[in-house]
Design an enzyme around this catalytic site. Structure first.
Site, short mmCIF file in Angstrom:
data_model
loop_
_atom_site.label_atom_id
_atom_site.label_comp_id
_atom_site.label_asym_id
_atom_site.label_seq_id
_atom_site.Cartn_x
_atom_site.Cartn_y
_atom_site.Cartn_z
N ASN A 1 -10.39 -2.43 -6.51
CA ASN A 1 -9.55 -1.56 -7.36
C ASN A 1 -10.13 -1.31 -8.76
OD1 ASN A 1 -6.34 -2.73 -6.04
ND2 ASN A 1 -7.59 -1.01 -5.42
N ASP B 1 0.82 -1.21 0.00
CA ASP B 1 0.00 0.00 0.00
C ASP B 1 0.86 1.27 0.00
OD1 ASP B 1 -2.34 1.42 -0.02
OD2 ASP B 1 -2.66 1.31 2.13
C1 FPP Z 1 -1.79 0.29 -3.41
O1 FPP Z 1 -1.34 1.63 -3.45
C2 FPP Z 1 -1.26 -0.46 -4.52
C3 FPP Z 1 -1.99 -0.97 -5.56
C4 FPP Z 1 -3.45 -0.82 -5.65
C5 FPP Z 1 -1.37 -1.69 -6.65
C6 FPP Z 1 -0.16 -2.49 -6.30
C7 FPP Z 1 0.66 -2.58 -7.52
C8 FPP Z 1 2.01 -2.53 -7.56
C9 FPP Z 1 2.86 -2.48 -6.35
C10 FPP Z 1 2.76 -2.49 -8.84
C11 FPP Z 1 2.42 -3.53 -9.83
C12 FPP Z 1 2.52 -4.91 -9.35
C13 FPP Z 1 3.20 -5.87 -9.99
C14 FPP Z 1 3.13 -7.26 -9.47
C15 FPP Z 1 4.02 -5.60 -11.18
P1 FPP Z 1 -2.42 2.76 -3.53
O2 FPP Z 1 -2.48 3.21 -4.93
O3 FPP Z 1 -3.70 2.28 -2.94
O4 FPP Z 1 -1.76 3.83 -2.63
P2 FPP Z 1 -2.50 4.95 -1.80
O5 FPP Z 1 -3.14 4.26 -0.63
O6 FPP Z 1 -1.37 5.81 -1.39
O7 FPP Z 1 -3.47 5.63 -2.71
#
Ligand code: FPP
Length: 247
Positions: free
Chosen positions: A71, A23
């Site tokens: 998501n 996250d």
């Molecule tokens: C949460 O951060 C993260 C995600 C919804 C996506 C996770 C994806 C990756 C780490 C990269 C791609 C993965 C692979 C396996 C190549 P957020 O966007 O919810 O962060 P925030 O809470 O700060 O908004």
């Protein structure tokens, strides 16, 4: 000197399965005046670093929450970026995954994924299916409640067809209906980004996992931070609900 040689980890008490909620990508980017997708791009690089390190130190199962069922409701541009990032990851890391004896696995409603992601995913899963050093599982379009409901539906279908005696449905047999049937329950559930929530991730499977919450946002998370988390795990007493021994 390679990082692992300086490790303070007790290799006789290694966690077998580490699950991570990655996250904080969006906030990491906002703090830097960047678009959210830049946080995901950096997050993708961290996935490689962490998987490489986990494999080096002998972790057998690494499960990463890469995309939740919720998501899909994000801005379509962000969803599309994440799907492309995944497809690129599967193409660019293919050789490394195969060479490093890593088995790729997926949990989630894979039917929801666009064809170009699903095709790469399934072909790399097939190519890597005999690899045995570490199972790298990506949770994609994953939601734990939906997983549990699907498991219950399958169990009901099996009992209606006579394949399952309802009285014989033990915890162990029920686990066999979950997406995670091929792996042991996580020893550690780690979440980066400062929130102290489980957010619909592996609710059934984390009954006895040590929960570790890290302030750092995923794009800043390093192998050193994972090492710290493993040391924290090793320092906690794990009693599986049993009384502490007095001797
Ligand atoms: C949460 O951060 C993260 C995600 C919804 C996506 C996770 C994806 C990756 C780490 C990269 C791609 C993965 C692979 C396996 C190549 P957020 O966007 O919810 O962060 P925030 O809470 O700060 O908004």
């Amino acid at each position: 000197m390679p990082f692992e040689q300086k490790s303070r980890i007790d290799s006789s008490k290694l966690p077998v399965h580490i699950a991570i909620i990655m996250d904080g990508n969006g906030r990491w980017a906002n703090e830097r005046g960047l678009k959210r997708i830049e946080g995901h791009r950096k997050g993708g690089e961290v996935v490689d670093d962490i998987a490489t390190y986990a494999r080096e130190i002998g972790i057998r199962y690494l499960t990463l929450y890469a995309f939740s069922t919720e998501n899909w409701q994000r801005d379509p541009e962000e969803v599309s970026f994440l799907m492309n990032l995944l497809a690129d990851f599967l193409r660019d890391k293919r050789e490394k995954i195969l060479k490093n004896n890593i088995r790729l696995n997926v949990i989630g409603n894979t039917g929801d994924l666009p064809d170009f992601v699903r095709e790469r995913l399934f072909s790399l899963m097939e190519e890597s299916k005999d690899n045995s050093r570490m199972m790298l599982t990506l949770a994609l379009s994953y939601g734990s409640r939906s997983e549990i409901i699907n498991a219950v539906k399958s169990a009901i279908r099996d009992s209606l067809s006579g394949a399952l005696d309802p009285e014989g449905l033990t915890e162990e047999r029920f686990s066999g209906y979950l997406y995670t049937r091929q792996m042991p329950d996580p020893d550690i559930l780690l979440r980066t980004g400062g929130e102290k929530r489980v957010s619909n991730f592996l609710l059934y499977q984390i009954s006895y996992a040590e929960l570790i919450f890290v302030e750092k946002k995923w794009p800043d998370f390093t192998p050193k931070d994972l090492e710290e988390a493993i040391i924290e795990f090793q320092n906690r007493q794990r009693r599986f609900g049993k009384a502490k021994s007095l001797v």
